[in-house]
Design a protein around this motif. Structure first.
Motif, PDB file in Angstrom:
ATOM      1  N   ALA A  44       0.828  -1.213   0.000  1.00  0.00           N
ATOM      2  CA  ALA A  44       0.000   0.000   0.000  1.00  0.00           C
ATOM      3  C   ALA A  44       0.856   1.253   0.000  1.00  0.00           C
ATOM      4  N   LEU A  45       1.832   1.310   0.895  1.00  0.00           N
ATOM      5  CA  LEU A  45       2.659   2.509   0.986  1.00  0.00           C
ATOM      6  C   LEU A  45       3.583   2.645  -0.220  1.00  0.00           C
ATOM      7  N   ALA A  46       4.015   1.519  -0.787  1.00  0.00           N
ATOM      8  CA  ALA A  46       4.834   1.579  -2.002  1.00  0.00           C
ATOM      9  C   ALA A  46       4.016   2.118  -3.167  1.00  0.00           C
ATOM     10  N   PHE A  47       2.743   1.752  -3.213  1.00  0.00           N
ATOM     11  CA  PHE A  47       1.890   2.145  -4.333  1.00  0.00           C
ATOM     12  C   PHE A  47       1.506   3.619  -4.271  1.00  0.00           C
ATOM     13  N   VAL A  48       1.149   4.105  -3.071  1.00  0.00           N
ATOM     14  CA  VAL A  48       0.638   5.478  -2.976  1.00  0.00           C
ATOM     15  C   VAL A  48       1.723   6.510  -2.728  1.00  0.00           C
ATOM     16  N   ALA A  49       2.903   6.066  -2.206  1.00  0.00           N
ATOM     17  CA  ALA A  49       3.928   7.054  -1.852  1.00  0.00           C
ATOM     18  C   ALA A  49       5.343   6.596  -2.184  1.00  0.00           C
ATOM     19  N   ASP A  50       5.468   5.471  -2.877  1.00  0.00           N
ATOM     20  CA  ASP A  50       6.781   4.987  -3.304  1.00  0.00           C
ATOM     21  C   ASP A  50       7.722   4.736  -2.124  1.00  0.00           C
ATOM     22  N   VAL A  51       7.155   4.259  -0.995  1.00  0.00           N
ATOM     23  CA  VAL A  51       7.982   3.886   0.152  1.00  0.00           C
ATOM     24  C   VAL A  51       8.509   2.473  -0.092  1.00  0.00           C
ATOM     25  N   PRO A  52       9.821   2.228   0.032  1.00  0.00           N
ATOM     26  CA  PRO A  52      10.354   0.877  -0.171  1.00  0.00           C
ATOM     27  C   PRO A  52       9.659  -0.138   0.731  1.00  0.00           C
ATOM     28  N   GLN A  53       9.326  -1.283   0.179  1.00  0.00           N
ATOM     29  CA  GLN A  53       8.546  -2.271   0.932  1.00  0.00           C
ATOM     30  C   GLN A  53       9.277  -2.750   2.182  1.00  0.00           C
ATOM     31  N   TRP A  54      10.581  -2.931   2.091  1.00  0.00           N
ATOM     32  CA  TRP A  54      11.300  -3.456   3.257  1.00  0.00           C
ATOM     33  C   TRP A  54      11.273  -2.462   4.413  1.00  0.00           C
ATOM     34  N   GLN A  55      11.244  -1.172   4.099  1.00  0.00           N
ATOM     35  CA  GLN A  55      11.190  -0.173   5.163  1.00  0.00           C
ATOM     36  C   GLN A  55       9.875  -0.248   5.923  1.00  0.00           C
ATOM     37  N   THR A  56       8.779  -0.322   5.176  1.00  0.00           N
ATOM     38  CA  THR A  56       7.464  -0.379   5.813  1.00  0.00           C
ATOM     39  C   THR A  56       7.319  -1.647   6.649  1.00  0.00           C
ATOM     40  N   ALA A  57       7.675  -2.792   6.072  1.00  0.00           N
ATOM     41  CA  ALA A  57       7.533  -4.063   6.781  1.00  0.00           C
ATOM     42  C   ALA A  57       8.384  -4.075   8.049  1.00  0.00           C
ATOM     43  N   THR A  58       9.591  -3.552   7.970  1.00  0.00           N
ATOM     44  CA  THR A  58      10.485  -3.532   9.134  1.00  0.00           C
ATOM     45  C   THR A  58       9.968  -2.597  10.212  1.00  0.00           C
ATOM     46  N   LEU A  59       9.508  -1.423   9.825  1.00  0.00           N
ATOM     47  CA  LEU A  59       8.976  -0.472  10.801  1.00  0.00           C
ATOM     48  C   LEU A  59       7.761  -1.041  11.531  1.00  0.00           C
ATOM     49  N   VAL A  60       6.800  -1.542  10.759  1.00  0.00           N
ATOM     50  CA  VAL A  60       5.577  -2.062  11.368  1.00  0.00           C
ATOM     51  C   VAL A  60       5.892  -3.268  12.248  1.00  0.00           C
ATOM     52  N   GLY A  61       6.632  -4.230  11.688  1.00  0.00           N
ATOM     53  CA  GLY A  61       6.963  -5.415  12.471  1.00  0.00           C
ATOM     54  C   GLY A  61       7.751  -5.084  13.724  1.00  0.00           C
ATOM     55  N   GLY A  62       8.691  -4.147  13.630  1.00  0.00           N
ATOM     56  CA  GLY A  62       9.527  -3.791  14.765  1.00  0.00           C
ATOM     57  C   GLY A  62       8.767  -3.113  15.886  1.00  0.00           C
ATOM     58  N   PHE A  63       7.942  -2.128  15.545  1.00  0.00           N
ATOM     59  CA  PHE A  63       7.213  -1.409  16.592  1.00  0.00           C
ATOM     60  C   PHE A  63       6.155  -2.298  17.249  1.00  0.00           C
ATOM     61  N   VAL A  64       5.454  -3.098  16.455  1.00  0.00           N
ATOM     62  CA  VAL A  64       4.461  -4.001  17.040  1.00  0.00           C
ATOM     63  C   VAL A  64       5.142  -5.006  17.965  1.00  0.00           C
ATOM     64  N   LEU A  65       6.321  -5.465  17.546  1.00  0.00           N
ATOM     65  CA  LEU A  65       7.079  -6.403  18.374  1.00  0.00           C
ATOM     66  C   LEU A  65       7.417  -5.799  19.741  1.00  0.00           C
ATOM     67  N   LEU A  66       7.712  -4.501  19.780  1.00  0.00           N
ATOM     68  CA  LEU A  66       8.087  -3.850  21.036  1.00  0.00           C
ATOM     69  C   LEU A  66       6.986  -3.971  22.085  1.00  0.00           C
TER      70      LEU A  66
END
Length: 529
Positions: free
Chosen positions: A146-168
């Protein structure tokens, strides 16, 4: 395209906000492994309803549900909505039964072990674990796409951010943190989805214009009895019901409810809410097909039905609506991923506690947190390589349709044995695989098997429906032919709290936890009145 900096900034702020909230709420509330993975008797009807809605409403509703609507029309929309509603109703009946038979239980796998023995237990662990891991990977795939499509955010960045913060916050606060953040996310998700839907319809000229454009593009999209759409919708209903009955998420929440009445009420409310929410989300795919160039042939290199809603957003709505959808997507993915992290870690932790009875409470807590960390890393890795979110679910769904009925039938039948349940499951899986299209290349390559296989069903109805109904028929027949009787009352004595056998202060910890539980339950009942 929306600014990458803006979207990344909103993403990080949202993630930080929920992480702080989850850690703040759970501070001082996790005194034992029971507190970490069970949160027993902590949530009243209102909070349980909120966590049921938030937990199931992952970011997949912005991908998989519109993908089904775009490809098969309103018939598939109805099927998807019914498929998400029915499991909640089934659990409204199963929940009190589970609490009554296994009052100190934690997971569906410990039930499978006590009820059916090692072989069926192993099968349940594999299937349930695989389904929930696929769910996590699909969620991270969806938000990254979703973020790659609407804002060209690299997929690995989004997945790492979401997974990391939820893990905390899940690693720190466990199920308590998840239920609290779910409650907040449910309050946010429902209004955001309503705003996104209403703004999209208004941007397209209003309801009359929307329906007119869909009809002009393909009138069969609005036909609820269209053959292909009806078959696919019915297939989804079978698939989702089977998979959700293998989802540890719901077993945890059965025990988190304050009592059986609260659990029943919450699941019945979720039946309606989940059905309505999924209907709206899936219908957005139909809207997209009527207003943009959506390619629904999976064999085409231009296939974009899996991002139908986001194609519609980029071509037809103001930028502020896209920002709203980004916030919606983040809330959705966090609410489901934290739930699944907890569910997966609880499966392993409960089983280890039963196998290694000398484990201390502190050791079990670290095992649960360590396993959650491993899940997060693996899910991020898979998510950056996955394609269609809908297709990610289908193999796990097939396994669920084969195993679901034999698993839960043992809560009612004393005559069903572990061997009978396993035979029923494998029979259903055999029929499902025979018609399943996604693994066709591998299955047909098996010597002597390929030439005798029937044609694959591209609409999945024969695969999912055949698997589910075959397992039901075979399981019931076998149980009728069995003379052995299993005393269901032994489940309650064999499955006990994890802090019961812990020495050196474990009992004191259990008593303190029970006291805290009583205080919280009293406060929550007061607030809900």
């Amino acid at each position: 395209m929306v600014s990458t900096t803006l979207v990344l900034g909103l993403t990080v702020m949202t993630l930080i906000g929920f992480t702080i909230a989850g850690m703040w709420y759970s501070q001082g509330r996790v005194g034992s492994i029971e507190d970490l993975i069970t949160a027993r008797n902590q949530a009243g009807a209102n909070r349980t309803t909120a966590t049921l809605v938030a937990s199931v409403m992952g970011v997949w509703i912005l991908f998989a549900a519109p993908e089904a609507g775009a490809g098969f029309g309103v018939a598939a929309v109805i099927g998807y909505a019914v498929g998400e509603a029915v499991p909640m109703y089934v659990y409204s009946r199963l929940g009190p039964r589970i609490r009554d038979l296994i009052p100190s239980g934690h997971s569906l796998t410990e039930y499978a072990r006590a009820r059916y023995g090692t072989a069926m237990y192993g099968f349940v662990v594999i299937v349930s674990g695989l389904y929930m891991f696929v769910f996590v990977a699909a969620e991270l795939t969806g938000i990254a796409g979703a973020l790659a499509f609407v804002a060209d955010v690299p997929q690995w960045q989004t997945a790492t951010l979401v997974g990391g913060f939820v893990l905390l916050y899940t690693g720190y606060g466990g199920l308590r943190a998840s239920i609290f953040t779910d409650t907040v996310q449910a309050v946010i998700v429902i209004p955001l989805l309503a705003v996104a839907f209403a703004a999209t319809v208004l941007a397209l000229g209003g309801p009359t214009s929307v329906i007119g454009n869909i009809t002009a593009t393909d009138p069969t999209l609005l036909n609820p009895t269209a053959a292909a759409g009806f078959q696919f919708g019915l297939a989804l209903a079978f698939a989702i019901l089977g998979a959700e009955l293998l989802n540890q998420t719901w077993w945890q929440r059965i025990y988190a409810g304050t009592d059986s009445e609260s659990v029943t009420t919450a699941f019945r409310r979720a039946t309606i809410l989940n059905g309505v929410i999924v209907f709206i989300a899936a219908f957005l795919g139909v809207v997209a097909t009527g207003h943009t160039d959506i390619v629904t042939d999976p064999a085409s290199t231009a296939y974009n039905a899996d991002v139908a809603f986001f194609v519609l957003l980029q071509t037809a709505v103001p930028e502020w609506v896209i920002v709203v959808v980004v916030l919606l997507a983040l809330s959705l993915v966090m609410s489901s991923v934290d739930t699944l992290f907890n569910a997966l870690s609880s499966l392993i932790t409960v089983d280890l506690a039963q196998i290694y009875t000398e484990s201390t409470d502190r050791q079990l807590q670290w095992i649960a947190r360590g396993f959650t960390l491993c899940i997060a890393f693996a899910a991020v890795y898979v998510s950056v390589r996955a394609q269609s979110v809908l297709r990610l679910f289908f193999l796990a769904d097939l396994l669920g349709t084969a195993l679901a009925f034999p698993l839960v039938y043992g809560l009612y039948s004393e005559r069903l044995t572990g061997v009978g349940a396993l035979i029923g499951s494998l029979s259903g899986l055999t029929v499902g695989l025979a018609y399943f299209p996604d693994l066709r290349g591998f299955i047909t390559a098996i010597p002597l098997v390929g030439p005798v296989l029937p044609s694959a069903d591209p609409l999945y109805l024969t695969a999912f429906g055949g698997s589910f109904l075959t397992s039901i028929a075979v399981t019931i027949v076998i149980s009728r032919l069995t003379t052995t009787r299993f005393d269901l009352d032994t489940l309650g004595t064999e499955i006990t709290r994890l802090d019961d056998p812990i020495a050196d202060g474990g009992q004191a910890c259990a008593e303190e936890s029970a006291s805290t539980s009583s205080d919280i339950e009293s406060n929550e009942h007061t607030s809900e009145r």
